[in-house]
Design a protein around this motif. Structure first.
Motif, PDB file in Angstrom:
ATOM      1  N   ARG A  58      53.761 -44.665  10.166  1.00 23.39           N
ATOM      2  CA  ARG A  58      54.305 -43.632  10.951  1.00 23.39           C
ATOM      3  C   ARG A  58      53.469 -42.316  10.822  1.00 23.39           C
ATOM      4  N   SER A  59      52.676 -42.254  10.116  1.00 20.42           N
ATOM      5  CA  SER A  59      51.568 -41.208  10.332  1.00 20.42           C
ATOM      6  C   SER A  59      50.604 -41.253  11.506  1.00 20.42           C
ATOM      7  N   PRO A  89      50.506 -45.759  17.825  1.00 23.19           N
ATOM      8  CA  PRO A  89      50.822 -45.767  16.356  1.00 23.19           C
ATOM      9  C   PRO A  89      49.809 -46.455  15.341  1.00 23.19           C
ATOM     10  N   GLN A 190      63.657 -47.445   8.001  1.00 29.08           N
ATOM     11  CA  GLN A 190      62.496 -47.990   8.684  1.00 29.08           C
ATOM     12  C   GLN A 190      61.638 -49.171   8.188  1.00 29.08           C
ATOM     13  N   GLU A 194      61.086 -52.627   9.900  1.00 30.27           N
ATOM     14  CA  GLU A 194      59.737 -53.229  10.098  1.00 30.27           C
ATOM     15  C   GLU A 194      59.381 -54.414   9.600  1.00 30.27           C
ATOM     16  N   GLU A 220      61.673 -41.270  18.454  1.00 25.12           N
ATOM     17  CA  GLU A 220      60.331 -40.965  17.791  1.00 25.12           C
ATOM     18  C   GLU A 220      60.283 -39.968  16.736  1.00 25.12           C
ATOM     19  N   TRP A 223      57.065 -34.950  13.212  1.00 21.64           N
ATOM     20  CA  TRP A 223      56.611 -34.507  12.027  1.00 21.64           C
ATOM     21  C   TRP A 223      55.523 -33.505  12.038  1.00 21.64           C
ATOM     22  N   GLY A 259      62.729 -39.043   8.934  1.00 23.75           N
ATOM     23  CA  GLY A 259      62.227 -40.275   8.330  1.00 23.75           C
ATOM     24  C   GLY A 259      63.344 -41.403   8.169  1.00 23.75           C
ATOM     25  N   GLU A 264      61.325 -45.874  14.718  1.00 25.29           N
ATOM     26  CA  GLU A 264      60.233 -45.519  15.736  1.00 25.29           C
ATOM     27  C   GLU A 264      60.609 -46.567  16.870  1.00 25.29           C
TER      28      GLU A 264
END
Length: 391
Positions: A58-59, A89, A190, A194, A220, A223, A259, A264
């Motif tokens: 997610r970064s 991503p 998440q 995932e 989305e 952040w 979060g 996502e």
């Protein structure tokens, strides 16, 4: 542990326990500050062994490891004629390749062993006994162990889970073994989605997600505001601790909403197949292991199902007392702890002079951001300031 003398142990200014993003970023910064250090652990081991292949992060590219701003992810990309748009991503494998490049560029070294026991000596220094018996004597120690020891299994779930027949997400990453089989995932954020996407792509026969809340929105996460706060904490480390309790809750909720209330968008199509079944606002109430080893599960909706595997997507929880090498030494009884978190000063130092703790375990005094790699640079900067001041 018997008292040690410098002749019996390797001497260093700083012992860094943990070789994940927080430890690696700190090692690079400590090296730049001119301090001698030993980093112990296997670089990025948790990421390599406890996250599934093909996982997205997610970064973004701005969550890099270099306090000096030189060896960034964008710099890494430039050497390959790529831009952030080409790789976001981010794949897990891409991030691991960046970290290896960072290690090479900074010429960082590590001792690939685990600490067995940590003790503070009478003179205030620390002695770490490694798993092979090696002793390391350090004036300062930084614990940057990340999530490895902090797996969360809620008590209410533990009461209805079949002993020995479930695994946390971090311990169930070989998803190919579920080809043609059925799986129950407890959790609906998440990581649960995932794992579901990756299981579906591994041709699992059926995947059931059971969670006690509404299904999060596929949207989305933003952040950008987090980066600004965390970067600023490098110059204002007391920012979070000086907030009122109401303000802390507001900040924590805002991060939680990004979060936890969002999934996502790149997951949506991947969990839309007929083999993925969502059970929102539902609890598992009982489970029984059948003679064939499969697991019969009862839901509070009245639904029953039989699955081959139960996976817990229940996250992690701060509990410093669960760190094994602290249990084995004399440090833990001396450590000031509140709600599972060590009490830290503005340079991440505990009440024991020279002992610093970062990553998720720093969340009480620095905020929930420190469970994310966005915080590695501010963490390193502030710990470095404390180390230099101590010297």
């Amino acid at each position: 542990m018997q008292p040690t003398t410098p002749a019996m142990a390797k001497e260093t200014d700083v012992l860094i326990i943990g070789a994940g993003p927080f430890g690696i970023c700190l090692a690079a910064h400590v090296q730049q500050l001119g301090l001698d250090y030993v980093m112990v652990g296997k670089p990025m081991e948790f990421w390599e062994q406890n996250m599934p292949k093909g996982m997205y992060l997610r970064s973004a590219c701005d969550w890099h490891l270099d306090v000096s701003g030189e060896h960034t992810i964008e710099h890494f990309l430039a050497g390959q004629n790529l831009t952030p748009a080409d790789v976001e991503p981010l794949f897990l494998e891409f991030y691991l390749s960046y970290v290896q490049w960072f290690l090479d560029q900074k010429q960082l070294h590590n001792l690939p062993l685990y600490v067995h026991q940590l003790d503070q000596e009478a003179d205030g220094s620390f002695t770490a006994q490694m798993e092979d018996g090696t002793l390391i004597r350090a004036q300062s120690v930084v614990i940057a162990v990340g999530f490895k020891y902090l797996v969360n299994v809620p008590d209410d779930l533990l009461a209805v889970l079949p002993a020995g027949h479930f695994a946390h997400t971090c311990d169930f990453v070989d998803l190919e073994q579920m080809r043609g089989k059925s799986c129950l995932i407890l959790g609906g954020r998440q990581s649960a989605f995932e794992w579901s996407a990756l299981l579906a792509e591994a041709d699992a026969k059926s995947i059931h997600l059971v969670y006690r809340h509404d299904t999060p929105a596929f949207a989305e996460a933003d952040w950008s505001w987090v980066n600004k706060i965390v970067d600023a904490m490098g110059d204002d480390p007391a920012w979070y601790r000086n907030l009122s309790e109401a303000e802390k809750k507001e900040v924590s909720y805002r991060l939680w909403a990004e979060g936890r209330l969002k999934l996502e968008p790149w997951l949506k199509d991947r969990v839309s197949g007929e083999n993925v079944n969502l059970w929102p606002n539902t609890l598992m109430t009982a489970s029984t292991v059948q003679p064939d080893g499969r697991i019969s599960v009862q839901l509070d909706s009245g639904e029953q199902m039989v699955v081959d595997q139960i996976i817990l997507a229940t996250g992690y929880k701060a509990a410093v007392a669960r760190v094994p090498f602290l249990q084995n030494g004399n440090v833990l009884p001396l450590l000031a702890v509140e709600d599972g978190f060590p009490v830290l000063d503005e340079s991440f130092q505990t009440n024991l002079s020279g002992l610093y703790i970062t990553s998720l375990l720093a969340g009480r005094d620095f905020g929930p951001f420190f469970g994310f790699t966005v915080s590695v640079r501010s963490s390193a900067k502030l710990i470095g300031r404390g180390l230099v001041g101590k010297g």
